[in-house]
Design an enzyme around this catalytic site. Structure first.
Site, short mmCIF file in Angstrom:
data_model
loop_
_atom_site.label_atom_id
_atom_site.label_comp_id
_atom_site.label_asym_id
_atom_site.label_seq_id
_atom_site.Cartn_x
_atom_site.Cartn_y
_atom_site.Cartn_z
N HIS A 95 6.23 -15.23 49.77
CA HIS A 95 6.47 -13.80 49.60
C HIS A 95 5.20 -13.03 49.29
O HIS A 95 5.08 -11.86 49.64
CB HIS A 95 7.50 -13.55 48.48
CG HIS A 95 8.90 -13.78 48.94
ND1 HIS A 95 9.50 -15.00 48.88
CD2 HIS A 95 9.81 -12.93 49.48
CE1 HIS A 95 10.73 -14.90 49.36
NE2 HIS A 95 10.95 -13.65 49.73
N GLY A 96 4.28 -13.65 48.60
CA GLY A 96 3.07 -12.91 48.28
C GLY A 96 2.05 -13.77 47.58
O GLY A 96 2.40 -14.76 46.93
#
Lengths: 350, 467
Positions: free
Chosen positions: B322-323
């Protein structure tokens, strides 16, 4: 053909249903009418506001918030509160505006005197309005005191905005008040309809047209990725120019028109994340110039700060917008009313 | 050009008209590839070369894997393609994260590596997973390579799913590309309804709640503990409506063009366990992680303990996907831990004792939802220390005083969210309005006018675009 008729019918029915929903819940304006002296004012009727806060109120025949103004009684002390939307305060209920609260507070202090406050707030108004309409207000309302609410936006935008019916223009080294007689509207959508398609002006009576048109205009005007904070943008403009001459001229004009009755109420804007931010240059100018012309000046900045430090609740903004930003909420009106009540206590006693 | 913008509306109408006017399916495919590359280039034209490189390398690797008879050679091609894909993803998305983390470790030694000015290409995580699944499927023999380079280019770049998924399964989507692409009125009508549903979710709910969530998460120190709790609940609704709204618009757009994109959400907030939540939330990512990470790690085939470790690894990497931030790693780790705990619970308690009562179900739902909301704090906060600060304040471990903001938008959006979920369910079950009837036309106009009148005009970008 059948499909086109069905589509039109479907569209009109959907619009009608939204009109009913808006009129009865969120947004309703009594519309506008032309007054021979006051210019374009709200029509008498019911008004509602929901973008910030909420209230349901009555507009009188002078386009002001509240009931009709009765002839002045013998022992009446009448305070006229002039200002823009912060004074009109469609965001809070009738009994929560600072004008109304001030009346309540003063009445409880001076039971023998009939103290009345009149809310003369007008959306988008500025000192250019109060200067040019002074003789009307003095003769029609006969106030004993005139509270003129002023904020930074007045000088940066409203007063010099040539799209406003009452504004000022710079002429040589001074300023000249301007009144546009054939004024249609300062709203972009209304202006287009009233000027180019006057036969369609009846459409402006409908909330779906007003709200929808305005939202569409804003949507087209908003560009993707444009994240510049409007407050910072305003601050930049505020600090890039010298407003002292305009402030000086304004205070002088107001003093000439309202004489000793004049009380200037300054509304400070806050950055709630940074109370140490310096005061606005307009606020500083107002302090000095009101002193110079011996005008009563009320600046509740310290009261706002103390209230926030005590209760941690900002005086601006609402639960349906962002606390700290926008118009004054009930807390703000209460603080203003307290500051004004303190000021009037001594004055009425005299 | 986000789905909820005027630009996308014009772009889509032009593409749809072209697709109606053109007869040949191969020309239609070419139009879709061209439109998809234009759509991607609208953000930053330089990254279309990156997408082209990913497409070309994986297409070529797919052909080679398929043609190879020798398993070792297949392995080599697969490994090479995956290294290339993950290398690109690692460079663009994680390099600065690793440099930053290394700087923290080497700080006592006074070693500081400079961070690089890398721009993250939009949707790169989705594109990378898409191409990886293509080559792995060919390697496993689950799927054959695309008939032509352009078919594969369309699978990768198909604009409705390009930026934020759903991650398409090549096995499902490639055959759809090979069929004749016909624009049918029925599909357009259904597509418009799903698109509008997504638009309501995005514009009315997500964008409105963003006006509450953004200021609170930007300055959590200014707000009271109760406001932080409300903002976290609002964010839970916002991220769901933002992402689910995007997916609806993707599904709707694809449906109008004659393609079926599988659903990505299934009312996730009614889940009674974290396991159930991941079956209902971001379904395409959950199934990708299961098929291409959890199962290759051994899944549940190597004993209970190994299964728990596999779950944890999958979710940690899922979080990191996701990041590039410790926030996401911890977020993934917490979900992994919750999955393991739930697995232990179902293996040891639920399998032995049958517990069925409304109170138990309600309690399970409440605990699950609370856990999910709390973990969203890590997902949304700007960094780990802000997350910790917020969590401490929410649990009254530090002074809970601050501005009380009882945002009315939360109250307004909750019934709309329930309604959109209800209509979304009905739509997937086959309730479709015919847009040629008065009822259909009235309903569509009512929704469109409602959006114009009530949606905030400052539309914010989709949250999942950053991934």
């Amino acid at each position: 053909m059948k499909v086109i008729i069905k589509s039109l019918l479907g569209m009109i029915c959907a619009l009608l249903l939204w009109e009913v929903i808006l009129e009865n819940t969120l947004e309703h304006s009594p519309g506008f009418t032309h007054h021979p002296i006051l210019g374009r004012i709200n029509k008498p009727g019911i008004a509602m506001e929901a973008v910030e806060g909420f209230s349901r109120t009555r507009i009188n025949s002078l386009g002001m918030r509240g009931g009709e103004i009765l002839p002045k009684a013998k022992n009446e002390y009448r305070i006229l509160c002039l200002g823009d939307s912060y004074t009109k305060a469609l965001h809070v209920s009738d009994d929560r505006t600072f004008a109304e609260l001030l009346q309540k507070k003063l009445r409880s202090l001076y039971k023998s005197k009939l103290i009345n406050t009149i809310n003369g707030g007008r959306d988008g108004a500025s000192p250019a309005y109060y200067i040019q309409l002074a003789s009307f207000y003095n003769s029609t309302i006969q106030p004993d005191a005139v509270v003129v609410e002023i904020n930074d936006v007045d000088f940066v935008d409203f007063m010099v905005d040539q799209k406003k019916q009452f504004h000022v223009v710079k002429e040589n080294n001074t300023f000249k008040p301007v009144y546009i007689k054939n004024f249609s509207s300062d709203n972009a959508l209304s202006k287009v309809i009233l000027n180019k398609f006057p036969q369609l002006s009846f459409l402006l009576e409908y909330s779906v047209v007003r709200v929808g048109g305005e939202n569409l205009r804003k949507s087209f005007a908003t560009k993707e990725g444009n994240t510049e904070n409007p407050n910072q943008k305003f601050k930049k403009v505020l600090e890039s120019q010298n407003y002292q001459p305009l402030v000086d001229w304004t205070v002088q004009q107001l003093k000439n028109k309202y004489k000793e009755k004049l009380v200037i109420l300054y509304l400070p804007f806050f950055d709630y994340q940074n109370f140490n931010a310096r005061e606005s240059p307009i606020e500083n100018s107002l302090k000095a110039i009101t002193k110079k012309y011996e005008v009563n000046f009320v600046d509740p900045r310290q009261d706002f700060i103390e209230s926030y430090q005590l209760h941690h609740q900002p005086a601006y903004g609402f639960n349906n917008t962002t606390p700290g930003i926008g118009h004054m909420n009930e807390i703000g009106h209460e603080i203003i009313a307290d500051s004004l009540a303190d000021f009037f206590k001594e004055r009425i006693a005299e | 050009m986000i789905f909820s913008s005027i630009e996308y509306f014009i772009f889509f109408v032009v593409v749809l008209l072209l697709m109606i006017l053109v007869k040949s399916s191969s020309v239609k495919r070419a139009i879709l590839v061209g439109a998809s590359y234009y759509f991607y280039a609208y953000w930053n034209y330089r990254f279309i070369f990156l997408m082209l490189a990913l497409t070309f390398v994986n297409y070529y690797a797919g052909l080679k894997i398929e043609a190879s008879k020798d398993t070792k050679e297949k392995n080599r091609w697969l490994t090479a393609s995956i290294i290339f894909d993950l290398g690109l993803l690692g460079f663009f998305k994680y390099l600065n994260f690793f440099i930053g983390s290394a700087n923290v470790i080497f700080n006592p030694l006074n070693i500081q590596l400079p961070l690089l000015g890398i721009i993250l290409p939009i949707g790169i995580s989705f594109i990378t997973f898409e191409v990886i699944s293509y080559t792995i499927d060919i390697y496993r023999g689950v799927n054959k390579s695309a008939k032509s380079f352009w078919d594969f280019a369309l699978l990768v770049a198909f604009f409705p799913h390009l930026i934020a998924g759903p991650i398409l399964k090549p096995k499902q989507f490639l055959p759809e590309i090979r069929h004749d692409i016909i624009i049918r009125r029925k599909n357009v009508s259904y597509g418009i309804q799903i698109f509008l549903l997504g638009l309501v979710r995005k514009l009315f709910i997500a964008d409105r709640l963003a006006l509450f969530v953004d200021p609170v998460f930007a300055e959590p120190g200014d707000y009271s503990a109760i406001t932080l709790w409300l903002a976290v609940i609002a964010y839970a609704m916002q991220i769901y409506c933002d992402f689910c709204g995007y997916t609806d618009m993707a599904i709707g757009s694809a449906k109008c063009l004659g393609f079926d994109i599988p659903k990505n959400f299934d009312i996730p907030y009614i889940s009674q366990s974290v396991t159930e939540f991941w079956r209902r939330w971001h379904i395409s990512l959950s199934s990708w992680l299961r098929d291409y990470l959890y199962i290759p790690l051994g899944g549940n085939r190597k004993g209970k303990q190994r299964q728990y470790i596999n779950l944890l690894i999958t979710m940690l990497l899922g979080g990191l996907w996701h990041g590039a931030s410790w926030n996401f790693v911890v977020w993934g780790g917490l979900h992994g831990t919750a999955l393991v705990i739930h697995k232990i619970y179902t293996d040891n308690v639920q399998s032995r004792y049958t517990i069925k009562s409304w109170l138990y179900n309600w309690f399970a739902w409440f605990v699950t939802l609370t856990f999910i909301c709390i973990t969203w704090v890590l997902f949304r906060s700007t960094n780990f220390s802000v997350s910790l600060y917020m969590l401490k304040k929410m649990f009254y471990l530090i002074d809970p005083v601050g501005i009380n903001w009882y945002a009315t938008s939360l109250l307004l959006c909750l019934p709309v969210l329930i309604l959109t979920d209800f209509f979304g369910k009905k739509l997937t079950q086959g309730l479709k309005l015919r847009l040629t009837t008065f009822r259909g036309i009235f309903f569509i106009f009512f929704v469109i006018f409602g959006l114009i009148l009530l949606a905030p005009h400052n539309s914010s970008p989709f949250i999942y675009f950053q991934f």
